[in-house]
Design a protein around this motif. Structure first.
Motif, PDB file in Angstrom:
ATOM      1  N   THR A   1      38.530  41.836  41.238  1.00  0.00           N
ATOM      2  CA  THR A   1      39.458  42.504  42.142  1.00  0.00           C
ATOM      3  C   THR A   1      40.885  42.004  42.010  1.00  0.00           C
ATOM      4  OG1 THR A   1      37.647  42.741  43.706  1.00  0.00           O
ATOM      5  CG2 THR A   1      39.830  43.202  44.548  1.00  0.00           C
ATOM      6  N   CYS A   2      41.078  40.697  41.763  1.00  0.00           N
ATOM      7  CA  CYS A   2      42.437  40.148  41.894  1.00  0.00           C
ATOM      8  C   CYS A   2      43.217  40.126  40.582  1.00  0.00           C
ATOM      9  CB  CYS A   2      42.407  38.761  42.514  1.00  0.00           C
ATOM     10  SG  CYS A   2      41.973  37.447  41.378  1.00  0.00           S
TER      11      CYS A   2
ATOM     12  N   GLY B   1      45.287  46.525  39.310  1.00  0.00           N
ATOM     13  CA  GLY B   1      44.188  45.558  39.279  1.00  0.00           C
ATOM     14  C   GLY B   1      44.664  44.119  39.396  1.00  0.00           C
ATOM     15  N   ASN B   2      45.918  43.928  39.768  1.00  0.00           N
ATOM     16  CA  ASN B   2      46.465  42.566  39.900  1.00  0.00           C
ATOM     17  C   ASN B   2      46.997  42.371  41.310  1.00  0.00           C
ATOM     18  OD1 ASN B   2      46.989  43.403  36.853  1.00  0.00           O
ATOM     19  ND2 ASN B   2      46.813  41.186  36.936  1.00  0.00           N
ATOM     20  N   LEU B   3      46.306  41.557  42.079  1.00  0.00           N
ATOM     21  CA  LEU B   3      46.781  41.296  43.440  1.00  0.00           C
ATOM     22  C   LEU B   3      47.840  40.209  43.434  1.00  0.00           C
ATOM     23  CD1 LEU B   3      43.437  41.299  45.460  1.00  0.00           C
ATOM     24  CD2 LEU B   3      45.140  43.126  45.300  1.00  0.00           C
ATOM     25  N   CYS B   4      48.837  40.386  44.288  1.00  0.00           N
ATOM     26  CA  CYS B   4      49.843  39.356  44.530  1.00  0.00           C
ATOM     27  C   CYS B   4      50.061  39.318  46.018  1.00  0.00           C
ATOM     28  CB  CYS B   4      51.144  39.699  43.809  1.00  0.00           C
ATOM     29  SG  CYS B   4      52.531  38.669  44.339  1.00  0.00           S
ATOM     30  N   ARG B   5      50.072  38.127  46.600  1.00  0.00           N
ATOM     31  CA  ARG B   5      50.248  38.030  48.044  1.00  0.00           C
ATOM     32  C   ARG B   5      51.649  37.522  48.383  1.00  0.00           C
ATOM     33  NH1 ARG B   5      47.525  40.399  52.423  1.00  0.00           N
ATOM     34  NH2 ARG B   5      46.617  38.831  53.786  1.00  0.00           N
TER      35      ARG B   5
ATOM     36  N   ASN C   1      39.970  49.865  39.749  1.00  0.00           N
ATOM     37  CA  ASN C   1      41.311  49.486  39.304  1.00  0.00           C
ATOM     38  C   ASN C   1      41.361  49.554  37.775  1.00  0.00           C
ATOM     39  OD1 ASN C   1      40.453  46.979  38.109  1.00  0.00           O
ATOM     40  ND2 ASN C   1      40.462  46.046  40.135  1.00  0.00           N
TER      41      ASN C   1
ATOM     42  N   HIS D   1      41.655  47.461  35.371  1.00  0.00           N
ATOM     43  CA  HIS D   1      40.843  46.544  34.570  1.00  0.00           C
ATOM     44  C   HIS D   1      39.391  46.999  34.516  1.00  0.00           C
ATOM     45  CE1 HIS D   1      43.975  43.264  35.687  1.00  0.00           C
ATOM     46  NE2 HIS D   1      44.445  44.179  34.895  1.00  0.00           N
TER      47      HIS D   1
ATOM     48  N   GLU E   1      41.883  49.945  45.505  1.00  0.00           N
ATOM     49  CA  GLU E   1      40.708  49.409  44.816  1.00  0.00           C
ATOM     50  C   GLU E   1      39.575  49.070  45.781  1.00  0.00           C
ATOM     51  OE1 GLU E   1      41.466  45.823  42.590  1.00  0.00           O
ATOM     52  OE2 GLU E   1      42.528  44.859  44.223  1.00  0.00           O
TER      53      GLU E   1
ATOM     54  N   ILE F   1      46.184  33.840  46.202  1.00  0.00           N
ATOM     55  CA  ILE F   1      45.338  34.180  45.062  1.00  0.00           C
ATOM     56  C   ILE F   1      44.649  32.917  44.532  1.00  0.00           C
ATOM     57  CG2 ILE F   1      45.228  35.411  42.860  1.00  0.00           C
ATOM     58  CD1 ILE F   1      46.089  37.128  45.298  1.00  0.00           C
TER      59      ILE F   1
END
Lengths: 160, 282, 776
Positions: free
Chosen positions: A45-46, A132-136, B94, B96, B182, C208
């Motif tokens: 997910t991240c 598809g890249n989480l950033c907080r 997503n 990926h 997602e 993260i």
């Protein structure tokens, strides 16, 4: 444990690895010193563990190590040198898009896979490739402007 | 899911032979993303299908033939007149996961938040399976229910998925509800309609996420068949029919709201499909 | 007002000092630095919300392959402590043991296995036999406070180190309150009164990089802990207490941190890795999985807030009453301070003479509340800023005009500043800088407030609405927290700047270097910034309470000023001038008339190697007497699907007065990150529990934080002011902008639909139900 040997191209070099069939590509890379690939969620997910495999950004936590056999894998270690970062890294740095930096290598690789395919992506293409890249830390705003900046640079340079 | 060995066949016959040899310990795998969700205590031998020549998408006269190992990204990027699976692909998890998940994997291992199984139940089509010989199964049969599905995919290698190419007078509606791009789906609906001389001549309505397995709404389909192809046709549906289904509300929704949401999604899907079939833009 | 225009480094978007290395994935994080031979920890977590451990048998686990030791209540020190990283002594109960005979939430510690591999450790966890006496759990505000409710902390050992109200037999962790004027009278004077309850959910920070720590013994037997923490010094102190070892024996190193947002203002893993390293003599790593971060990490406290307001037709607010219950979960670390800030950072925003504030923190058998960006103010602002719109609507006034009419301005004070402190009275304060009106005007122009139409005028399925909210926060905890900096010169005129302040991704290393560079008239790249390491850097309370720029920044400025005076003194000797005739410019000591100069490098070489040698260096500390609030006005446009209740954010504008933005780009970054977190806190994030108190959606996919694809356009407008008490006019910026999401979106939903939501998050169903309700 049923050890096996696989080989794949890693950052342009042909490499052989002894693997455990059950291990993920993320584990293989990190234990071999490619620690720019970060551990984030182990559930795809991240995107902190993003690598490029045969030109596509994938989560190395979801990919078994054996799936990489015969493939072409690029990690963050394959991009940029000290003092001369890759243009995507450069744009992220200039735009202030690197806060804690933990998601950044994954972001860079997703963006690279996108720009390699589409040098001047439209907004929707950016949204799709970067989802598809989480950033907080950043709220994505400065990452977004870095993507636009690279795209604009390609447009000006008539690149590719 | 523990993998204790793997096999990387390049020919379908090799893959099938290994599948037979391993029996219950075989684990057919393409993208491998589903392994994160499968709980299994006995160790498996992975048979990686991605090196088989099963990836392309080809356009035929009235359908598309999709290799089972085509990735969701392949489906998203494919462009052709009458191709609608790109819309389903765009809403899939997503980038990926789209990059490695395959159509074959997604429909052979159905999760409650199903994407392509819902779409394919509405579109209909044919599955080509490799057993000792090649066999073809209609999607409506393979997805008749959970048991039929399990039987259809047991000890076979899925080679191709044929889906109809939408031509004039056909329309497809797809509506997937999620909290974030997602996130898991809370309701997914797909609708196919065919319009002949202004009347709905064929319609299939399917939904997932609110069920453990994607369902068709045959009564609703019956109610619409022969009706005028316009948005008002939705009034012909008796949504009380939904009471017959055991809904599984997700993410803290009440049953009441879940039913309401499904009703809205079905209506949206029909409206979208009808608009497309009657000449609205895609 | 002092001008920032002449500043050469401050107020410039200098490149972040660590950005390039981070973007290249260099080995900078805790998990990247772990020795290959480290042992691994896996924890047996409590499956029960409330239970007593009748017996535990670890013998089988100890004999499993690869297992090096098992820690549980029977073989560790049993010293009550508080895991929250705060000043000392903490205004919090010492209610936690490293391992206890009682478990108080699903995810509480039971026993730790230390093994050669994580898989071996996990296998051994499965071999531990525990016999639980399951107790009745408490999940609910009313249940916790009910007479005869199960007592969550019935142990005799727990106590408070300073005299604050602590009534564990009633499940009360802390109480705080204040009265000003006459609340009842104020309500009587009003033309309209309001009484409304708001509820906010459990939420998690979702850095993260999750929680991760490792420890090893150095050759002298000292324990070296490398850990992803916001509070290295507090962590050292708490670990020393929990393990009963001297502080002297412990070194805590904070490398780069992959985000914190408050959840790492806590000693959460370090006691276990330290003890495991002591017991095994080996390096020991403990990294939580994402599910463990959700279930056993720290969270944002859920609150139930009753708001009462009285307002006159002319727009005067005659009374405010806030009664809040703060669910602190199974342990009470931040129980008092979070609800204190729910008052002290919120009540002063508006002129109201008659004030009632009453807050209670309660224990429940649910996950533990901690520090989270916004720190209580976020929850209270949902209630207060929603009600401001409700009142404005009632009296027929534009909510923007209503806010402008009533908000606090420069030169004013408020009784809450003094009344609401952290275990002792707060610091009285007069507002210095305040550019809130400018924030409101600029934000309104950007969102197009003048084009806003009332809800009744909208039709169709998808309806758009605009909402706003205004906010203040603080900058540091006055009279309590201290930050220090040390600065020394090197041969080439570069400097080591060592700070205990904890850059957790915020860019504070860069900001602090800019402050030093401005004071010393040189450039940021001349500073080697090191943070933080309890052996190497001076004390700092750590990264919390919006304090690093304002508090540590001033310590840095003072240290730089002292180094500057040393440079000038030596420069005077070299140039044969009086110090008064000299200044600094472009890394030189120069005569004010520009006729002569000597470089820092030459001064350094002379003082290090040549004559009258000494180390040019300074160490300075700072404690603040004020906590000057930054201000912000937030505006948001949403689109609501009337059929499903789905809310889509179209555009979000955050206009922020943070005083001088030391680094405007980083200030924008702080704002944008906080804004998006605030939006998902309002719309998508929540903990969902099963009937037994177990979180059901403990994964990123289940918890729903926003992706780049979900992101609306976010526009940050920095509205300058100059805070005389801050370094080069700076105030804080990091926390304030998380406060707007809930109220501004709730107000926008109302403007779109005529329906109001009182419970967050604003899920499709809640919004849809509110719409149905409003049609009645």
């Amino acid at each position: 444990m049923n050890k096996k040997t696989i080989s794949f191209t890693l950052n342009g070099e042909s490499r052989e690895f002894d693997i455990d069939p059950n291990e993920r590509l993320l584990g293989l890379l990190r234990r071999n010193g490619f620690k720019g690939t970060k551990y984030g969620c182990l559930e795809g997910t991240c995107g902190a563990c993003t690598v490029i495999m045969d030109g596509k950004a994938v989560d190395s936590c979801l990919v078994f190590a054996f799936q990489a056999h015969g493939r072409n894998v690029v990690t963050i270690e394959g991009l940029g040198d000290a003092g001369t970062p890759h243009e995507i890294q450069q744009a992220l740095i200039e735009e202030g898009a690197v806060q804690c930096g933990y998601c950044t290598p994954g972001m860079v690789l997703s963006a690279k896979a996108m720009f390699d395919e589409t040098p001047t992506p439209d907004d929707e293409t950016i949204r799709l490739h970067m989802d598809g890249n989480l950033c907080r830390c950043t709220g994505y705003e400065k990452i977004w402007s870095a993507m636009k900046k690279v795209s604009a640079k390609h447009e000006r340079g008539g690149k590719r | 899911m523990k993998i204790n060995d793997f096999f990387l066949p390049t020919k379908i016959s090799e893959a099938y032979a290994r599948l037979k040899k391993e029996g219950n310990s075989a684990w057919l795998m393409a993208g491998g993303t589903s392994t994160a969700f499968v709980k299994s205590t006995s160790p498996k031998t992975a048979i990686d299908l991605t090196r088989l020549p099963l990836r392309g998408i080809t356009r035929k006269s009235d359908h598309f033939r999709i290799g089972a190992c085509a990735t969701v990204c392949d489906l998203m990027e494919y462009k052709a007149e009458g191709w609608v699976l790109d819309r389903v692909a765009r809403r899939f998890v997503n980038q990926h996961v789209r990059n490695i998940s395959t159509l074959g994997g997604n429909i052979s291992r159905v999760f409650y938040w199903s994407d392509f199984p819902v779409a394919l139940r509405a579109l209909e089509g044919t599955l080509t399976m490799r057993t000792s010989k090649e066999s073809k199964v209609k999607i409506s049969e393979a997805f008749h229910n959970m048991l039929a599905h399990r039987g259809a995919f047991k000890d076979v290698i899925l080679e191709y998925i044929d889906v109809p190419r939408l031509t004039k007078g056909m329309g497809f509606g797809y509506s997937k509800e999620t909290r974030t791009s997602e996130g898991f789906s809370t309701a997914t609906v797909a609708v196919f309609v065919k319009v002949d001389k202004g009347l709905i001549s064929d319609v299939r309505i399917a939904a997932g996420s609110v069920f453990p397995f994607p369902m068709r709404f045959l009564k609703m389909e019956e109610a619409l068949t022969g009706e005028k192809a316009e948005v008002g046709c939705i009034r012909k549906i008796d949504f009380k029919d939904l009471d017959r289904y055991a809904l599984t509300p997700r993410e803290g929704m009440t049953l009441d709201y879940c039913k309401h949401l499904l009703k809205v999604k079905i209506s949206d899907g029909i409206a979208q499909a009808v608009a497309e079939a009657t000449g609205g833009s895609r | 007002m002092t001008s920032v225009d002449k500043m050469k480094v401050v107020h410039h978007s200098v490149r972040k000092v660590d950005a390039e290395a981070l973007s290249r994935g260099k080995h900078l994080f805790t998990g990247d630095l772990t020795p290959a031979d480290a042992l691994h920890i896996k924890m047996l977590w409590s499956p029960h919300a409330h239970a007593r451990i009748k017996s535990i048998d670890v013998r089988a686990a100890e004999k499993m392959p690869g297992v090096r030791c098992v820690l549980y209540h029977g073989n560790v020190p049993k010293i009550p402590h508080c895991t929250a990283g705060q000043g000392y002594p903490e205004p919090s109960p010492y209610d936690t043991l490293m391992f206890d005979t009682k478990v108080r939430y699903v995810g509480d510690r039971v026993a730790a296995v230390v093994a050669e591999t994580p898989e071996q450790a996990l296998d051994a966890v499965g071999a531990i036999k525990v016999d639980y006496e399951v107790l009745k759990p408490v999940f609910d505000y009313d249940e916790a406070l009910r007479d005869g409710a199960p007592i969550i902390h019935d142990e005799k050992e727990s106590y408070v180190p300073i005299p604050i109200p602590y009534e564990p037999q009633k499940n009360i962790v802390a109480k705080i309150g204040m009265e000003a004027g006459d609340f009842a009278k104020g309500m009587k004077e009003a033309d309209f009164t309001f009484d409304q309850v708001f509820e906010t959910p459990y939420a998690q920070h979702c850095p993260i990089e999750g929680y991760i720590s490792w420890a090893q013994l150095n050759p002298y037997g000292r324990i070296v802990i490398t850990t992803s923490t916001q509070v290295p010094f507090h962590t050292r102190r708490i670990v020393a207490r929990a393990l009963d070892v001297p502080v002297q024996k412990i070194r805590v190193i904070k490398p780069r941190i992959g985000g914190g947002f408050g959840c790492k203002q806590e000693m959460l893993l370090e006691d276990v890795v330290a003890l495991a390293a002591l017991r095994t003599g080996r390096p020991v790593l403990w990294a939580l999985t994402r599910a463990e971060v959700f279930r056993s990490g720290r969270t944002r406290h859920p609150m139930r807030i009753r708001v009462r307001y009285g307002v006159k037709k002319n727009g005067d607010i005659t009374a405010i009453g806030l009664d809040l219950i703060n669910n602190t979960g199974a342990y009470g670390g931040h129980g008092l301070t979070v609800m204190s800030c729910a008052g002290s950072k919120v009540l002063p925003l508006y002129h109201v003479n008659n004030i009632h504030f009453d807050a209670k923190s309660i224990y429940t058998n649910l996950p533990v509340g901690g520090a989270y960006r916004g720190f209580g103010a976020t929850q209270a602002y949902f209630a207060v800023e929603s009600m401001i719109d409700v009142m404005a609507d009632k009296i027929g006034m534009d909510p923007l005009a209503f806010r402008k009419r009533n908000h606090i301005v420069s030169g004013e004070s408020h009784p809450a500043f003094e009344a609401l402190g952290e275990g002792k009275p707060g610091a009285p304060m007069t507002i210095g800088s305040c550019a809130l009106d400018g924030c409101i005007d600029k934000g309104a122009a950007e969102i197009g407030w003048s084009k806003r139409t009332p809800p009744g005028s909208k039709t169709g399925r998808y309806r758009r609405g605009i909402g706003m909210s205004i906010h203040m926060q603080g900058s540091s905890v006055p009279e309590i927290d201290m930050g220090a900096a040390s600065l020394k010169i090197n041969d080439d005129g570069s400097f080591n700047l060592n700070v205990g302040a904890t850059d957790l991704g915020t860019g504070s290393d860069t900001v602090l270097a800019q402050i030093a560079a401005e004071e010393l008239a040189t450039t940021t790249d001349k500073f080697i910034v090191y943070s933080s390491d309890t052996d190497m850097t001076p004390f700092d309370k750590g990264a919390y309470a919006s304090s690093t720029t304002y508090l540590t920044g001033e310590a840095v400025r003072k240290a730089a000023a002292k180094v500057k005076s040393q440079l000038i003194r030596v420069g005077a000797e070299i140039l044969r001038k009086k110090p008064e005739e000299l200044d600094v410019d472009d890394a030189h000591v120069v005569t004010k008339d520009g006729s002569a100069k000597v470089s820092y490098k030459d001064i350094a070489l002379r003082t290090l190697y040549e004559t009258e040698q000494f180390q040019i260096a300074a160490i300075e500390s700072h404690v603040t007497h004020k906590s000057p609030p930054p201000f912000a006005a937030h505006f948001v446009e949403v689109e609501v699907d009337m059929e499903t209740g789905k809310v889509r954010v179209i555009k979000y504008v955050a206009a922020v007065d943070c005083g001088t933005a030391i680094n405007p780009q980083l200030s924008e970054g702080q704002t944008e990150g906080a804004v998006l977190n605030g939006i998902s806190y309002a719309l998508t994030e929540e903990y969902r529990f099963d009937g037994m108190g177990k979180m059901m959606n403990a994964s990123f996919t289940g918890y729903n934080i926003l992706t780049m694809r979900d992101k609306p356009e976010i526009k940050t407008i920095l509205v300058p002011s100059y805070e005389e008490t801050g370094p080069f006019g700076a105030k804080s910026v990091s926390e304030i902008s998380i406060n707007g999401g809930m109220p501004a979106i709730a107000n926008a939903i109302y403007n779109a639909t005529g329906a109001r939501v009182y419970r967050a998050p604003f899920t499709q169903e809640r919004v849809w139900r509110a719409i149905q309700e409003s049609k009645k």
